[in-house]
Design a protein around this motif. Structure first.
Motif, PDB file in Angstrom:
ATOM      1  N   HIS A 232       1.508  -2.388  -7.026  1.00 58.79           N
ATOM      2  CA  HIS A 232       1.589  -1.026  -6.491  1.00 58.79           C
ATOM      3  C   HIS A 232       2.317  -1.003  -5.150  1.00 58.79           C
ATOM      4  N   LEU A 233       3.302  -1.877  -5.014  1.00 57.05           N
ATOM      5  CA  LEU A 233       4.050  -1.936  -3.758  1.00 57.05           C
ATOM      6  C   LEU A 233       4.812  -0.649  -3.483  1.00 57.05           C
ATOM      7  N   GLY A 234       5.265   0.032  -4.547  1.00 56.38           N
ATOM      8  CA  GLY A 234       6.001   1.280  -4.343  1.00 56.38           C
ATOM      9  C   GLY A 234       5.172   2.300  -3.599  1.00 56.38           C
ATOM     10  N   ARG A 235       3.896   2.395  -3.942  1.00 62.67           N
ATOM     11  CA  ARG A 235       3.017   3.346  -3.264  1.00 62.67           C
ATOM     12  C   ARG A 235       2.792   2.941  -1.805  1.00 62.67           C
ATOM     13  N   ALA A 236       2.633   1.636  -1.566  1.00 58.80           N
ATOM     14  CA  ALA A 236       2.443   1.166  -0.195  1.00 58.80           C
ATOM     15  C   ALA A 236       3.674   1.474   0.652  1.00 58.80           C
ATOM     16  N   ASP A 237       4.866   1.195   0.122  1.00 56.01           N
ATOM     17  CA  ASP A 237       6.091   1.455   0.877  1.00 56.01           C
ATOM     18  C   ASP A 237       6.300   2.960   1.089  1.00 56.01           C
ATOM     19  N   HIS A 238       5.985   3.753   0.072  1.00 53.07           N
ATOM     20  CA  HIS A 238       6.145   5.202   0.207  1.00 53.07           C
ATOM     21  C   HIS A 238       5.239   5.732   1.315  1.00 53.07           C
ATOM     22  N   GLY A 239       3.982   5.283   1.312  1.00 51.71           N
ATOM     23  CA  GLY A 239       3.068   5.733   2.355  1.00 51.71           C
ATOM     24  C   GLY A 239       3.544   5.343   3.742  1.00 51.71           C
ATOM     25  N   TRP A 240       4.075   4.130   3.862  1.00 51.75           N
ATOM     26  CA  TRP A 240       4.589   3.672   5.153  1.00 51.75           C
ATOM     27  C   TRP A 240       5.755   4.547   5.623  1.00 51.75           C
TER      28      TRP A 240
END
Length: 337
Positions: A232-240
């Motif tokens: 779920h790295l996409g969600r982590a990067d999006h939130g950042w």
């Protein structure tokens, strides 16, 4: 050389040190509440059936030979963390754990490498415990995803991170217990779901808080493929990117996963391929969780089933771990079956 970085040893002397201490009964009650009575019964039977494989060097070597593993990195059973213990018993228990692992590995020093423990609940004792482990020839320590009242982002752990980075000690992040408590007390969800959740939460605390910015030389190995975070790295990067309150780290979170290592124990070839794609083949190491039932008796076969190229297979099978733990790449001589 095939190197398994995720294997455990059971140390009765540690349990003897903490048994009957104030807080022990409460700890056992919390463990029962989180896991549920049925899971505790099944786990107790499973450990009893595998006790020799958890305690005897000869049984361990036989398992390694059967699996095609040349070297194991042995860490204490996570049940030995005992983060509830007061400073005195905690310090003694963790020293016993370090000494017990060192003694076990001394039974086959060319094939076994050890990790110790530190009392995360007492940050002021953690550096001394790490130094104690290293003084015994251990290559680092195993830590859980949190201690009571403290996440891994807690500033109190800064001296531990600094000392680990300075010495090159490996920190093996292996959760034990999940704070979702009774929500996971059936069907062994406390482990099936709880462990990957705890991995993801702990890694996120390390990443988003900037620990890896401040200590770029840390050698962190995440068990269970890092749990849910790599998928779920996409969600982590999006939130950042979109949330100013998520900017505790200097770069997108996905950047930091390529500064850590992850074991291959994900139980699915497609998930393992995704992990390699997310973090790089140079950041994945072989892991079995030997000899527990949630592990793999054939980690090399599981690795090959992912259909990776020969360079990736060689790196994950042993090359990455040899560099990470400063091991020779010469294959040790195995005992005859």
């Amino acid at each position: 050389m095939i190197i398994d970085v995720h294997a455990h040893v059971l140390l009765p002397e540690v349990e003897g040190e903490v048994s009957g201490r104030p807080g022990h009964d409460e700890h056992r009650a919390t463990d029962a509440r989180r896991n549920g009575e049925e899971s505790l019964r099944v786990s107790g039977r499973m450990v009893g059936e595998r006790l020799s494989r958890l305690t005897e060097v000869s049984a361990r070597l036989a398992d390694m030979d059967a699996a095609g593993v040349d070297v194991q990195v042995v860490s204490p059973s996570p049940s030995h963390y005992h983060y509830w213990a007061e400073p005195g018993p905690a310090e003694r228990a963790h020293k016993l754990a370090n000494e017990g692992v060192a003694a076990h590995c001394a039974g086959a020093p060319d094939r076994l490498v050890g990790l110790g423990l530190v009392p995360l609940q007492h940050p002021g004792l953690a550096v001394e415990a790490l130094d104690h482990a290293l003084s015994l020839g251990l290559r680092g320590v195993e830590i859980s995803s949190h201690a009571p009242g403290r996440e891994l982002s807690d500033p109190a752990y800064e001296p531990l991170w600094a000392r680990a980075a300075e010495t090159g000690a490996v920190l093996f992040l292996h959760p034990f217990g999940c704070t979702l408590d009774e929500r996971l007390d059936r069907w062994y969800l406390s482990n099936i779901v709880g462990q990957p959740v705890e991995n993801a939460v702990a890694l996120s605390h390390l990443v988003f808080s900037g620990v890896l910015d401040r200590h770029p030389d840390l050698r962190i190995v995440a068990a269970h493929g890092g749990g849910y975070l790599p998928t779920h790295l996409g969600r982590a990067d999006h939130g950042w990117r979109v949330r100013p309150d998520a900017r505790g780290c200097a770069e997108p979170p996905s950047t930091y996963l390529r500064r850590m290592w992850f074991d291959s124990l994900v139980h699915d070839p497609a998930v393992l391929r995704h992990l390699v794609e997310a973090v790089g083949a140079d950041r994945v190491v072989l892991g079995s969780d030997h000899p527990f039932d949630m592990g793999s008796d054939a980690p090399v076969e599981a690795l090959r089933a992912a259909g990776l190229g020969p360079d990736a297979l060689a790196a994950i099978g042993g090359g990455n771990a040899a560099a990470l733990f400063d091991l020779t790449t010469d294959t040790p001589e195995r005992d005859s079956p």
